[in-house]
Scaffold this motif. Structure first.
Motif, PDB file in Angstrom:
ATOM      1  N   ILE A  76       5.649 -23.820  48.143  1.00  0.00           N
ATOM      2  CA  ILE A  76       6.372 -23.271  49.298  1.00  0.00           C
ATOM      3  C   ILE A  76       7.099 -21.985  48.917  1.00  0.00           C
ATOM      4  N   ALA A  77       7.687 -21.956  47.712  1.00  0.00           N
ATOM      5  CA  ALA A  77       8.360 -20.737  47.262  1.00  0.00           C
ATOM      6  C   ALA A  77       7.364 -19.581  47.145  1.00  0.00           C
ATOM      7  N   GLY A  78       6.163 -19.883  46.637  1.00  0.00           N
ATOM      8  CA  GLY A  78       5.141 -18.849  46.531  1.00  0.00           C
ATOM      9  C   GLY A  78       4.705 -18.339  47.893  1.00  0.00           C
ATOM     10  N   MET A  79       4.545 -19.247  48.856  1.00  0.00           N
ATOM     11  CA  MET A  79       4.153 -18.835  50.206  1.00  0.00           C
ATOM     12  C   MET A  79       5.261 -18.011  50.866  1.00  0.00           C
ATOM     13  N   LEU A  80       6.520 -18.418  50.669  1.00  0.00           N
ATOM     14  CA  LEU A  80       7.624 -17.654  51.243  1.00  0.00           C
ATOM     15  C   LEU A  80       7.693 -16.251  50.645  1.00  0.00           C
ATOM     16  N   LEU A  81       7.485 -16.159  49.336  1.00  0.00           N
ATOM     17  CA  LEU A  81       7.502 -14.857  48.679  1.00  0.00           C
ATOM     18  C   LEU A  81       6.362 -13.973  49.183  1.00  0.00           C
ATOM     19  N   PHE A  82       5.180 -14.572  49.338  1.00  0.00           N
ATOM     20  CA  PHE A  82       4.018 -13.814  49.804  1.00  0.00           C
ATOM     21  C   PHE A  82       4.230 -13.313  51.228  1.00  0.00           C
ATOM     22  N   TYR A  83       4.645 -14.214  52.121  1.00  0.00           N
ATOM     23  CA  TYR A  83       4.827 -13.810  53.515  1.00  0.00           C
ATOM     24  C   TYR A  83       6.036 -12.891  53.681  1.00  0.00           C
ATOM     25  N   GLY A  84       7.037 -13.047  52.820  1.00  0.00           N
ATOM     26  CA  GLY A  84       8.158 -12.115  52.856  1.00  0.00           C
ATOM     27  C   GLY A  84       7.725 -10.704  52.491  1.00  0.00           C
ATOM     28  N   SER A  85       6.802 -10.595  51.524  1.00  0.00           N
ATOM     29  CA  SER A  85       6.268  -9.288  51.137  1.00  0.00           C
ATOM     30  C   SER A  85       5.473  -8.667  52.283  1.00  0.00           C
ATOM     31  N   LEU A  86       4.695  -9.503  52.986  1.00  0.00           N
ATOM     32  CA  LEU A  86       3.939  -8.996  54.133  1.00  0.00           C
ATOM     33  C   LEU A  86       4.868  -8.491  55.233  1.00  0.00           C
ATOM     34  N   VAL A  87       5.928  -9.241  55.503  1.00  0.00           N
ATOM     35  CA  VAL A  87       6.881  -8.825  56.534  1.00  0.00           C
ATOM     36  C   VAL A  87       7.556  -7.519  56.142  1.00  0.00           C
ATOM     37  N   ALA A  88       7.942  -7.389  54.868  1.00  0.00           N
ATOM     38  CA  ALA A  88       8.581  -6.162  54.396  1.00  0.00           C
ATOM     39  C   ALA A  88       7.639  -4.971  54.541  1.00  0.00           C
ATOM     40  N   LEU A  89       6.369  -5.169  54.170  1.00  0.00           N
ATOM     41  CA  LEU A  89       5.387  -4.091  54.295  1.00  0.00           C
ATOM     42  C   LEU A  89       5.180  -3.711  55.758  1.00  0.00           C
ATOM     43  N   GLY A  90       5.056  -4.716  56.634  1.00  0.00           N
ATOM     44  CA  GLY A  90       4.842  -4.434  58.048  1.00  0.00           C
ATOM     45  C   GLY A  90       6.027  -3.715  58.677  1.00  0.00           C
ATOM     46  N   VAL A  91       7.249  -4.143  58.353  1.00  0.00           N
ATOM     47  CA  VAL A  91       8.445  -3.518  58.929  1.00  0.00           C
ATOM     48  C   VAL A  91       8.585  -2.086  58.435  1.00  0.00           C
ATOM     49  N   TYR A  92       8.384  -1.871  57.135  1.00  0.00           N
ATOM     50  CA  TYR A  92       8.512  -0.517  56.594  1.00  0.00           C
ATOM     51  C   TYR A  92       7.428   0.398  57.152  1.00  0.00           C
ATOM     52  N   SER A  93       6.213  -0.138  57.272  1.00  0.00           N
ATOM     53  CA  SER A  93       5.124   0.658  57.833  1.00  0.00           C
ATOM     54  C   SER A  93       5.420   1.034  59.276  1.00  0.00           C
ATOM     55  N   TYR A  94       5.959   0.097  60.046  1.00  0.00           N
ATOM     56  CA  TYR A  94       6.315   0.377  61.448  1.00  0.00           C
ATOM     57  C   TYR A  94       7.425   1.420  61.514  1.00  0.00           C
ATOM     58  N   TRP A  95       8.430   1.285  60.660  1.00  0.00           N
ATOM     59  CA  TRP A  95       9.531   2.251  60.646  1.00  0.00           C
ATOM     60  C   TRP A  95       9.022   3.637  60.287  1.00  0.00           C
ATOM     61  N   TYR A  96       8.144   3.694  59.300  1.00  0.00           N
ATOM     62  CA  TYR A  96       7.630   4.986  58.852  1.00  0.00           C
ATOM     63  C   TYR A  96       6.795   5.658  59.943  1.00  0.00           C
ATOM     64  N   SER A  97       6.056   4.867  60.721  1.00  0.00           N
ATOM     65  CA  SER A  97       5.174   5.426  61.741  1.00  0.00           C
ATOM     66  C   SER A  97       5.893   5.723  63.047  1.00  0.00           C
ATOM     67  N   HIS A  98       6.787   4.816  63.489  1.00  0.00           N
ATOM     68  CA  HIS A  98       7.361   4.929  64.826  1.00  0.00           C
ATOM     69  C   HIS A  98       8.805   5.429  64.834  1.00  0.00           C
ATOM     70  N   ILE A  99       9.578   5.130  63.816  1.00  0.00           N
ATOM     71  CA  ILE A  99      10.972   5.564  63.787  1.00  0.00           C
ATOM     72  C   ILE A  99      11.101   6.917  63.096  1.00  0.00           C
ATOM     73  N   LYS A 100      10.500   7.031  61.922  1.00  0.00           N
ATOM     74  CA  LYS A 100      10.525   8.296  61.203  1.00  0.00           C
ATOM     75  C   LYS A 100       9.574   9.324  61.812  1.00  0.00           C
ATOM     76  N   LYS A 101       8.646   8.844  62.649  1.00  0.00           N
ATOM     77  CA  LYS A 101       7.706   9.718  63.361  1.00  0.00           C
ATOM     78  C   LYS A 101       6.827  10.511  62.392  1.00  0.00           C
ATOM     79  N   SER A 102       6.157   9.804  61.497  1.00  0.00           N
ATOM     80  CA  SER A 102       5.211  10.467  60.610  1.00  0.00           C
ATOM     81  C   SER A 102       3.976  10.895  61.393  1.00  0.00           C
ATOM     82  N   LEU A 103       3.161  11.748  60.791  1.00  0.00           N
ATOM     83  CA  LEU A 103       1.948  12.199  61.460  1.00  0.00           C
ATOM     84  C   LEU A 103       1.024  11.023  61.720  1.00  0.00           C
ATOM     85  N   PRO A 104       0.416  10.948  62.898  1.00  0.00           N
ATOM     86  CA  PRO A 104      -0.515   9.846  63.186  1.00  0.00           C
ATOM     87  C   PRO A 104      -1.711   9.874  62.240  1.00  0.00           C
ATOM     88  N   ALA A 105      -2.349   8.734  62.091  1.00  0.00           N
ATOM     89  CA  ALA A 105      -3.558   8.671  61.270  1.00  0.00           C
ATOM     90  C   ALA A 105      -4.625   9.566  61.874  1.00  0.00           C
TER      91      ALA A 105
END
Length: 232
Positions: A189-218
């Protein structure tokens, strides 16, 4: 013959004709890589659906083991898809560069948005570079497709632990059921929480970088210009 070829006297009609063929080639490459991206997504969906059908039809007490294994396979496919997405972005950026700076002025009589677009495109063709960092490509594929696959896998895993072999709402019993071989339920369970926590962190940062920071679209041609200026 190539050494004696003089390109300094190329006419406007010859230049446009050459750019038409170049555009068709770049668009064909982008389409090919787009289909490769779809292939890995389809495999992830099929693999997950097939595995879950076994999980909920098997009477084994450790049927939940399949879910973490399939999660790892889907992660491998997502990593592969992120790499393919970076290649796709190269050809799409070039095609967009030609569309915006050549075809648009031809259609409406305006000037090119990027005066040095031909030089930038020539530099990128001389030595192709990725226009998108690896983490951004991975985050985009996670947010566009794989977040739903991971969510379904996680929900199915929790349901399998709570419902087999008998329904239970006891947290201690559910944690005990999560054990896999020599690994205790707490470790799994600790391994699954760590894995899914990493996915959430990546998704949130990616969203912030694309939509909040307004980086150039792909696929934006400005990405080519940015790489060109960095190297210059």
């Amino acid at each position: 013959i190539a050494q004696r070829l003089d390109l300094s006297q190329v006419t406007r009609a010859e230049f446009i004709n050459a750019m038409v063929h170049l555009y068709r080639g770049e668009l064909g490459e982008a389409t090919a890589w787009r289909s490769r991206i779809d292939t890995t997504s389809h495999w992830a969906v099929v693999l997950s659906a097939t595995a879950l059908s076994f999980v909920f039809s098997d009477n084994s007490s450790e049927r939940h083991v399949l879910v973490p294994i399939i999660t790892l396979f889907c992660t491998f496919l997502m990593l592969m898809e992120a790499r393919r997405y970076r290649f796709f972005d190269i050809w799409r950026s070039r095609a967009r560069m030609i569309e915006i700076n050549l075809y648009r002025p031809l259609l409406d009589g305006s000037s090119a948005s990027m005066p040095d677009w031909a030089e930038t495109l020539a530099h990128d063709m001389e030595w192709p570079h990725f226009h998108m960092p690896w983490w951004e490509a991975l985050g985009r594929r996670l947010r566009r497709s794989y977040q739903w696959i991971y969510a379904i896998l996680l929900g199915s895993w929790v349901v399998a632990l709570m419902s087999h072999p008998t329904p239970s709402t006891s947290l201690v019993e559910i944690v005990g059921r999560a054990s896999i071989g020599p690994f205790s339920g707490q470790v799994v369970i600790a391994g699954m929480l760590l894995f899914y926590g990493s996915l959430v962190a990546l998704g949130v940062y990616s969203y912030w970088y694309s939509h909040i920071k307004k980086s150039l679209p792909a696929g934006h041609p400005g990405r080519l210009s940015a790489v060109h200026h960095e190297e210059a």
